[in-house]
Design an enzyme around this catalytic site. Structure first.
Site, mmCIF file in Angstrom:
data_model
loop_
_atom_site.group_PDB
_atom_site.id
_atom_site.type_symbol
_atom_site.label_atom_id
_atom_site.label_comp_id
_atom_site.label_asym_id
_atom_site.label_seq_id
_atom_site.Cartn_x
_atom_site.Cartn_y
_atom_site.Cartn_z
ATOM 1 N N THR A 133 0.825 -1.207 0.000
ATOM 2 C CA THR A 133 0.000 0.000 0.000
ATOM 3 C C THR A 133 0.861 1.260 0.000
ATOM 4 O O THR A 133 2.008 1.228 0.462
ATOM 5 C CB THR A 133 -0.899 -0.013 1.261
ATOM 6 O OG1 THR A 133 -1.471 1.274 1.432
ATOM 7 C CG2 THR A 133 -0.103 -0.331 2.521
ATOM 8 N N ASP A 134 0.272 2.361 -0.469
ATOM 9 C CA ASP A 134 0.991 3.646 -0.406
ATOM 10 C C ASP A 134 1.099 4.162 1.033
ATOM 11 O O ASP A 134 1.876 5.071 1.312
ATOM 12 C CB ASP A 134 0.302 4.695 -1.300
ATOM 13 C CG ASP A 134 -1.148 4.985 -0.914
ATOM 14 O OD1 ASP A 134 -1.688 4.332 -0.004
ATOM 15 O OD2 ASP A 134 -1.744 5.879 -1.550
ATOM 16 N N GLU A 135 0.319 3.551 1.957
ATOM 17 C CA GLU A 135 0.283 4.071 3.328
ATOM 18 C C GLU A 135 1.627 3.889 4.047
ATOM 19 O O GLU A 135 1.891 4.555 5.043
ATOM 20 C CB GLU A 135 -0.867 3.438 4.119
ATOM 21 C CG GLU A 135 -2.187 3.644 3.399
ATOM 22 C CD GLU A 135 -3.437 3.387 4.216
ATOM 23 O OE1 GLU A 135 -3.373 3.442 5.449
ATOM 24 O OE2 GLU A 135 -4.493 3.153 3.596
ATOM 25 N N TYR A 159 -1.626 -0.537 10.989
ATOM 26 C CA TYR A 159 -1.801 -1.179 9.680
ATOM 27 C C TYR A 159 -0.599 -0.897 8.779
ATOM 28 O O TYR A 159 0.039 -1.827 8.265
ATOM 29 C CB TYR A 159 -3.099 -0.684 9.012
ATOM 30 C CG TYR A 159 -3.176 -1.004 7.519
ATOM 31 C CD1 TYR A 159 -3.216 -2.324 7.068
ATOM 32 C CD2 TYR A 159 -3.195 0.018 6.561
ATOM 33 C CE1 TYR A 159 -3.275 -2.619 5.713
ATOM 34 C CE2 TYR A 159 -3.255 -0.270 5.204
ATOM 35 C CZ TYR A 159 -3.295 -1.588 4.782
ATOM 36 O OH TYR A 159 -3.345 -1.880 3.434
ATOM 37 N N LYS A 163 2.326 -3.408 7.249
ATOM 38 C CA LYS A 163 2.571 -3.587 5.804
ATOM 39 C C LYS A 163 4.026 -3.219 5.481
ATOM 40 O O LYS A 163 4.682 -3.893 4.682
ATOM 41 C CB LYS A 163 1.607 -2.733 4.970
ATOM 42 C CG LYS A 163 0.152 -3.173 5.018
ATOM 43 C CD LYS A 163 -0.106 -4.557 4.415
ATOM 44 C CE LYS A 163 0.063 -4.602 2.919
ATOM 45 N NZ LYS A 163 -0.365 -5.919 2.359
HETATM 46 P P1 NAD Z 1 -9.755 -7.267 2.265
HETATM 47 O O1 NAD Z 1 -9.721 -6.995 3.746
HETATM 48 O O2 NAD Z 1 -10.992 -6.967 1.494
HETATM 49 O O3 NAD Z 1 -9.417 -8.811 1.999
HETATM 50 C C1 NAD Z 1 -8.387 -9.479 2.687
HETATM 51 C C2 NAD Z 1 -8.536 -10.967 2.419
HETATM 52 O O4 NAD Z 1 -7.457 -11.634 3.100
HETATM 53 C C3 NAD Z 1 -9.846 -11.571 2.948
HETATM 54 O O5 NAD Z 1 -10.400 -12.430 1.979
HETATM 55 C C4 NAD Z 1 -9.410 -12.343 4.192
HETATM 56 O O6 NAD Z 1 -10.229 -13.463 4.463
HETATM 57 C C5 NAD Z 1 -7.992 -12.753 3.797
HETATM 58 N N1 NAD Z 1 -7.158 -13.015 4.976
HETATM 59 C C6 NAD Z 1 -7.002 -12.196 6.065
HETATM 60 N N2 NAD Z 1 -6.188 -12.786 6.949
HETATM 61 C C7 NAD Z 1 -5.815 -13.977 6.412
HETATM 62 C C8 NAD Z 1 -4.971 -15.037 6.849
HETATM 63 N N3 NAD Z 1 -4.373 -14.981 8.042
HETATM 64 N N4 NAD Z 1 -4.784 -16.095 6.040
HETATM 65 C C9 NAD Z 1 -5.402 -16.161 4.830
HETATM 66 N N5 NAD Z 1 -6.234 -15.201 4.367
HETATM 67 C C10 NAD Z 1 -6.428 -14.124 5.153
HETATM 68 O O7 NAD Z 1 -8.487 -6.505 1.680
HETATM 69 P P2 NAD Z 1 -8.306 -5.728 0.286
HETATM 70 O O8 NAD Z 1 -8.806 -4.344 0.443
HETATM 71 O O9 NAD Z 1 -8.791 -6.592 -0.819
HETATM 72 O O10 NAD Z 1 -6.717 -5.650 0.222
HETATM 73 C C11 NAD Z 1 -5.943 -6.721 -0.340
HETATM 74 C C12 NAD Z 1 -4.469 -6.367 -0.262
HETATM 75 O O11 NAD Z 1 -4.216 -5.151 -0.962
HETATM 76 C C13 NAD Z 1 -3.963 -6.140 1.159
HETATM 77 O O12 NAD Z 1 -2.665 -6.694 1.246
HETATM 78 C C14 NAD Z 1 -3.910 -4.632 1.305
HETATM 79 O O13 NAD Z 1 -2.916 -4.248 2.214
HETATM 80 C C15 NAD Z 1 -3.572 -4.217 -0.114
HETATM 81 N N6 NAD Z 1 -4.038 -2.876 -0.527
HETATM 82 C C16 NAD Z 1 -5.366 -2.536 -0.377
HETATM 83 C C17 NAD Z 1 -5.793 -1.283 -0.805
HETATM 84 C C18 NAD Z 1 -7.253 -0.878 -0.704
HETATM 85 O O14 NAD Z 1 -7.582 0.274 -1.006
HETATM 86 N N7 NAD Z 1 -8.176 -1.757 -0.336
HETATM 87 C C19 NAD Z 1 -4.893 -0.389 -1.382
HETATM 88 C C20 NAD Z 1 -3.552 -0.783 -1.521
HETATM 89 C C21 NAD Z 1 -3.142 -2.033 -1.093
HETATM 90 P P1 TYD Z 2 -10.693 4.150 4.444
HETATM 91 O O1 TYD Z 2 -11.692 3.735 3.415
HETATM 92 O O2 TYD Z 2 -10.764 3.527 5.798
HETATM 93 O O3 TYD Z 2 -9.243 3.951 3.799
HETATM 94 P P2 TYD Z 2 -7.782 4.408 4.343
HETATM 95 O O4 TYD Z 2 -7.884 4.832 5.759
HETATM 96 O O5 TYD Z 2 -7.001 3.162 4.194
HETATM 97 O O6 TYD Z 2 -7.347 5.529 3.436
HETATM 98 O O7 TYD Z 2 -10.803 5.721 4.638
HETATM 99 C C1 TYD Z 2 -10.644 6.626 3.568
HETATM 100 C C2 TYD Z 2 -10.655 8.028 4.144
HETATM 101 O O8 TYD Z 2 -11.962 8.297 4.668
HETATM 102 C C3 TYD Z 2 -9.686 8.215 5.307
HETATM 103 O O9 TYD Z 2 -9.130 9.538 5.240
HETATM 104 C C4 TYD Z 2 -10.555 8.091 6.542
HETATM 105 C C5 TYD Z 2 -11.899 8.614 6.063
HETATM 106 N N1 TYD Z 2 -13.083 8.003 6.701
HETATM 107 C C6 TYD Z 2 -14.077 8.818 7.273
HETATM 108 O O10 TYD Z 2 -13.976 10.071 7.276
HETATM 109 N N2 TYD Z 2 -15.163 8.218 7.834
HETATM 110 C C7 TYD Z 2 -15.312 6.854 7.872
HETATM 111 O O11 TYD Z 2 -16.323 6.349 8.422
HETATM 112 C C8 TYD Z 2 -14.302 6.038 7.251
HETATM 113 C C9 TYD Z 2 -14.421 4.524 7.260
HETATM 114 C C10 TYD Z 2 -13.211 6.660 6.679
#
Ligand code: NAD
Ligand code: TYD
Length: 353
Positions: A133-135, A159, A163
Site C-alpha cells: 500500500t501507499d500508506e 496497519y 505492511k
Molecule cells: P480485504 O480486507 O478486502 O481482503 C483481505 C482478504 O485476506 C480476505 O479475503 C481475508 O479473508 C484474507 N485473509 C485475512 N487474513 C488472512 C490469513 N491470516 N490467512 C489467509 N487469508 C487471510 O483486503 P483488500 O482491500 O482486498 O486488500 C488486499 C491487499 O491489498 C492487502 O494486502 C492490502 O494491504 C492491499 N491494498 C489494499 C488497498 C485498498 O484500497 N483496499 C490499497 C492498496 C493495497
Molecule cells: P478508508 O476507506 O478507511 O481507507 P484508508 O484509511 O485506508 O485511506 O478511509 C478513507 C478516508 O476516509 C480516510 O481519510 C478516513 C476517512 N473516513 C471517514 O472520514 N469516515 C469513515 O467512516 C471512514 C471509514 C473513513
C-alpha cells in the site's frame, strides 16, 4: 497439466476477488489456487461466477499456518505467488494491532519461507509478488508532492507499520536468498465487493438507509482513488512483466479531499434513488478524527506507465457511477454482510471459529 500454478492469497477479499476473476478468465492454461482464511473480510460470494471453472481451486488456510502453506505449495507445485491476504482496515488496526502484526508480518514471512524452501536452487520462472500500500510512505503535505518508489518509509498506523514490515521482509528474502520478488504499493481502491467498513461502500449503504455519514475530523484528508479493476490489470501486467526486485507504485492520479468525495457520493446515490438533489447532505456528521490520521496520500505511477505501459482506464466519474450502481443493485450482498448472515453461513459451512 497446467502451464503455471499460481497461488493467490486473500482471493476471497475485495481486490483479491477481482484478481482471481481476471486471471481465471484470461488464462485457462493456468491453475489459479485461491488461498484464504475467510476472516470477516473474506466472502466466497465474491467469486460465485468463477467457482466452477476447471482452472480454479479454493483452499481454506491461514497464511500464518506455515506447515499448511508448505503442504499447499508442494501439493499444487506452486510456481508463482500473488500475495494479497492481509488485515486491511486502519480503524481495526488501531483497536487490535496484534492481529495486524501476526497476519501481515508473520503470515507474509511464512509464505516467503515456504517459497524459499520449495524453489531454492531453481528460481527460474518463479515469482513472489507482494501487494502493498501507499500508506507505508506516511503522509504528504498539501504541496502537490507525490510518493515515488524511492520515498522513505514512514508508516504511522499499526496497519501501515505492519505492511511496511512485510515489505521489508520481502526485499530481505530477495537480498539474502535471491528469492525472485516484486513489490507494488497502490493507492486507495474502490469498486464492487469492498467490505462496507471502508469509506465508499459504508457511505453508499448509510445513505440508502438514511443513516449518519461519520466524517472524521474536518473531512480535509486527501486520498488518491483507483478503480479496483484497473489495479487488477496492473497486477496481471506486473506479475508477467515486472522486473525482479523492483518496486512499482500504482495510483489513479485522482486525488480527492474526503468531504468533496463524500458530496459526489451523496449526489450520485440521491440521483440513483430518485431523491431531489442534496437530500442526503443532512446525513453528514463530523466526528472525532481518527488517531494518527494521515493528511494526504498521492502516488506517482509514472514508472509503471513508462516501463510497462500501464495507465488507469476507468475515469473517476465513470468508476463512481459503476460503484454506486453496483452496491444499490446488490443489496442482498450488502445485507448479508451487514446482518451477519453470511458470517453464520460460513461458520456452518467451513467451521469458522
Ligand atoms: P480485504 O480486507 O478486502 O481482503 C483481505 C482478504 O485476506 C480476505 O479475503 C481475508 O479473508 C484474507 N485473509 C485475512 N487474513 C488472512 C490469513 N491470516 N490467512 C489467509 N487469508 C487471510 O483486503 P483488500 O482491500 O482486498 O486488500 C488486499 C491487499 O491489498 C492487502 O494486502 C492490502 O494491504 C492491499 N491494498 C489494499 C488497498 C485498498 O484500497 N483496499 C490499497 C492498496 C493495497
Ligand atoms: P478508508 O476507506 O478507511 O481507507 P484508508 O484509511 O485506508 O485511506 O478511509 C478513507 C478516508 O476516509 C480516510 O481519510 C478516513 C476517512 N473516513 C471517514 O472520514 N469516515 C469513515 O467512516 C471512514 C471509514 C473513513
Amino acid at each position: 497439466m497446467f502451464k503455471r500454478n499460481i497461488l493467490i492469497t486473500g482471493g476471497a477479499g475485495f481486490i483479491g476477488s477481482h484478481v482471481v476473476r481476471l486471471l481465471v478468465n484470461r488464462y485457462p492454461e493456468y491453475r489459479i489456487i485461491n488461498l484464504d482464511k475467510l476472516t470477516y473480510a473474506g466472502n466466497l460470494e465474491n467469486l460465485k461466477d468463477v467457482e466452477n471453472a476447471s482452472n480454479y481451486i479454493f483452499v481454506r488456510a491461514d497464511i500464518c499456518d506455515f506447515e499448511h502453506i508448505l503442504e499447499v505449495f508442494r501439493k499444487y507445485n506452486v510456481d508463482g505467488v500473488i500475495h494479497l491476504a492481509a488485515e486491511s482496515h486502519v480503524d481495526r488496526s488501531i483497536r487490535d494491532p496484534f492481529t495486524f502484526a501476526k497476519t501481515n508480518v508473520l503470515g507474509t514471512l511464512s509464505l516467503l519461507q515456504a517459497a524459499k524452501i520449495c524453489w531454492e536452487g531453481n528460481y527460474a520462472n518463479k515469482k513472489f509478488y507482494h501487494i502493498s500500500t501507499d500508506e507505508v510512505y506516511g503522509a504528504l503535505p498539501f504541496d502537490g508532492s507525490l510518493f515515488s518508489e524511492t520515498t522513505k518509509y514512514d508508516p504511522h498506523s499499526p496497519y501501515s507499520a505492519s505492511k511496511a514490515s512485510s515489505d521489508h521482509f520481502v526485499r530481505a528474502f530477495h537480498d539474502t536468498y535471491g528469492l525472485p520478488t516484486v513489490v507494488t504499493n497502490c493507492s486507495n481502491n474502490y469498486g464492487p465487493y469492498q467490505f462496507p467498513e471502508k469509506l465508499i461502500p459504508l457511505f453508499i449503504n448509510n445513505i440508502r438507509h438514511g443513516r449518519p455519514l461519520p466524517v472524521y475530523g474536518k473531512g480535509e484528508n486527501v486520498r488518491d482513488w483507483l478503480y479496483v479493476e484497473d489495479h487488477a490489470k496492473a497486477i496481471d501486467l506486473i506479475f508477467h512483466q515486472g522486473k525482479i526486485n523492483e518496486t512499482y507504485n500504482i495510483g489513479g492520479f485522482n486525488e480527492w479531499k474526503n468531504i468533496d468525495l463524500i458530496r459526489v457520493i451523496i449526489r450520485t446515490v440521491d440521483r440513483f434513488l430518485g431523491n431531489p438533489a442534496g437530500t442526503s447532505e443532512k446525513l453528514i456528521t463530523y466526528v472525532t478524527d481518527r488517531a494518527g490520521h494521515d493528511l494526504r496520500y498521492a502516488i506517482d505511477s509514472s514508472k509503471l506507465k513508462n516501463e510497462l505501459g500501464w495507465e488507469p482506464s476507468v475515469q473517476f466519474e465513470q468508476g463512481i457511477e459503476l460503484t454506486v450502481k453496483w452496491y444499490l443493485d446488490n443489496q442482498d450482498w450488502l445485507d448479508n454482510i451487514t446482518s451477519g448472515e453470511y458470517e453464520n453461513y460460513y461458520r456452518k459451512m467451513y467451521g469458522r471459529e
